[in-house]
Write a protein that holds these residues in place. Sequence first.
Motif, PDB file in Angstrom:
ATOM      1  N   LEU A   1       0.866  -1.306  -0.144  1.00 40.99           N
ATOM      2  CA  LEU A   1       0.053   0.037   0.093  1.00 40.99           C
ATOM      3  C   LEU A   1       0.808   0.982   0.063  1.00 40.99           C
ATOM      4  O   LEU A   1       1.635   1.370   0.800  1.00 40.99           O
ATOM      5  N   ASN A   2       0.720   2.053  -0.864  1.00 40.21           N
ATOM      6  CA  ASN A   2       1.168   3.430  -0.771  1.00 40.21           C
ATOM      7  C   ASN A   2       0.720   4.504   0.184  1.00 40.21           C
ATOM      8  O   ASN A   2      -0.427   4.956  -0.026  1.00 40.21           O
ATOM      9  N   LEU A   3       1.102   4.450   1.292  1.00 37.10           N
ATOM     10  CA  LEU A   3       0.611   4.853   2.472  1.00 37.10           C
ATOM     11  C   LEU A   3       1.600   6.227   2.986  1.00 37.10           C
ATOM     12  O   LEU A   3       2.583   6.109   2.744  1.00 37.10           O
ATOM     13  N   LYS A   4       0.626   7.250   3.120  1.00 39.41           N
ATOM     14  CA  LYS A   4       1.179   8.507   3.587  1.00 39.41           C
ATOM     15  C   LYS A   4       0.460   8.962   4.858  1.00 39.41           C
ATOM     16  O   LYS A   4      -0.792   9.014   4.890  1.00 39.41           O
ATOM     17  N   VAL A   5       0.989   9.207   5.998  1.00 45.26           N
ATOM     18  CA  VAL A   5       0.391   9.520   7.335  1.00 45.26           C
ATOM     19  C   VAL A   5       0.704  10.901   7.550  1.00 45.26           C
ATOM     20  O   VAL A   5       2.083  11.360   7.748  1.00 45.26           O
ATOM     21  N   LEU A   6      -0.078  11.885   7.817  1.00 41.79           N
ATOM     22  CA  LEU A   6       0.060  13.102   7.956  1.00 41.79           C
ATOM     23  C   LEU A   6      -0.437  13.471   9.336  1.00 41.79           C
ATOM     24  O   LEU A   6      -1.977  13.208   9.644  1.00 41.79           O
ATOM     25  N   ILE A   7       0.257  14.640  10.078  1.00 40.39           N
ATOM     26  CA  ILE A   7      -0.588  15.105  11.302  1.00 40.39           C
ATOM     27  C   ILE A   7      -1.079  16.556  10.982  1.00 40.39           C
ATOM     28  O   ILE A   7      -0.009  17.316  10.420  1.00 40.39           O
ATOM     29  N   GLY A   8      -2.254  16.826  11.445  1.00 41.00           N
ATOM     30  CA  GLY A   8      -2.730  18.040  11.325  1.00 41.00           C
ATOM     31  C   GLY A   8      -4.087  18.425  11.837  1.00 41.00           C
ATOM     32  O   GLY A   8      -4.741  17.030  12.066  1.00 41.00           O
ATOM     33  N   SER A   9      -4.704  19.339  11.669  1.00 42.54           N
ATOM     34  CA  SER A   9      -6.103  19.527  12.125  1.00 42.54           C
ATOM     35  C   SER A   9      -6.898  20.070  10.803  1.00 42.54           C
ATOM     36  O   SER A   9      -6.281  20.856  10.054  1.00 42.54           O
ATOM     37  N   VAL A  10      -8.057  19.351  10.492  1.00 46.46           N
ATOM     38  CA  VAL A  10      -8.913  20.028   9.485  1.00 46.46           C
ATOM     39  C   VAL A  10      -9.301  21.584   9.803  1.00 46.46           C
ATOM     40  O   VAL A  10      -9.871  21.969   8.897  1.00 46.46           O
ATOM     41  N   ARG A  11      -9.270  21.942  10.972  1.00 46.53           N
ATOM     42  CA  ARG A  11      -9.551  23.376  11.217  1.00 46.53           C
ATOM     43  C   ARG A  11      -8.367  24.148  10.895  1.00 46.53           C
ATOM     44  O   ARG A  11      -8.517  25.461  10.876  1.00 46.53           O
TER      45      ARG A  11
END
Length: 89
Positions: A48-58
């Motif tokens: 799986l080509n997976l990318k995990v990103l941290i942040g807020s939708v706000r």
Amino acid sequence: MTGGGGSIGSELCRQIATYDSKQLIVFDIYENNAYSIEQELKRNYPNLNLKVLIGSVRDQKRVDDIFSSYRPDIVYHAAAHKHVPLMEG
């Protein structure tokens, strides 16, 4: 997948991972949850080509930067507060 580390978001990630997606981006505000689903998906779907990103939708700038960089075709929005009455207050 916004809220990709949450209960609904992580289940959707598991289901999406079974398809031949170009890439799955997990976006969550909590690194522990994001890390947990990242490790599970890597273990169960090694190709799986997976990318995990941290942040807020706000955070509009963060979201704009992600859209500009990755240009997703489909966005599943599962980011939400669990305790809605508390958060409404």
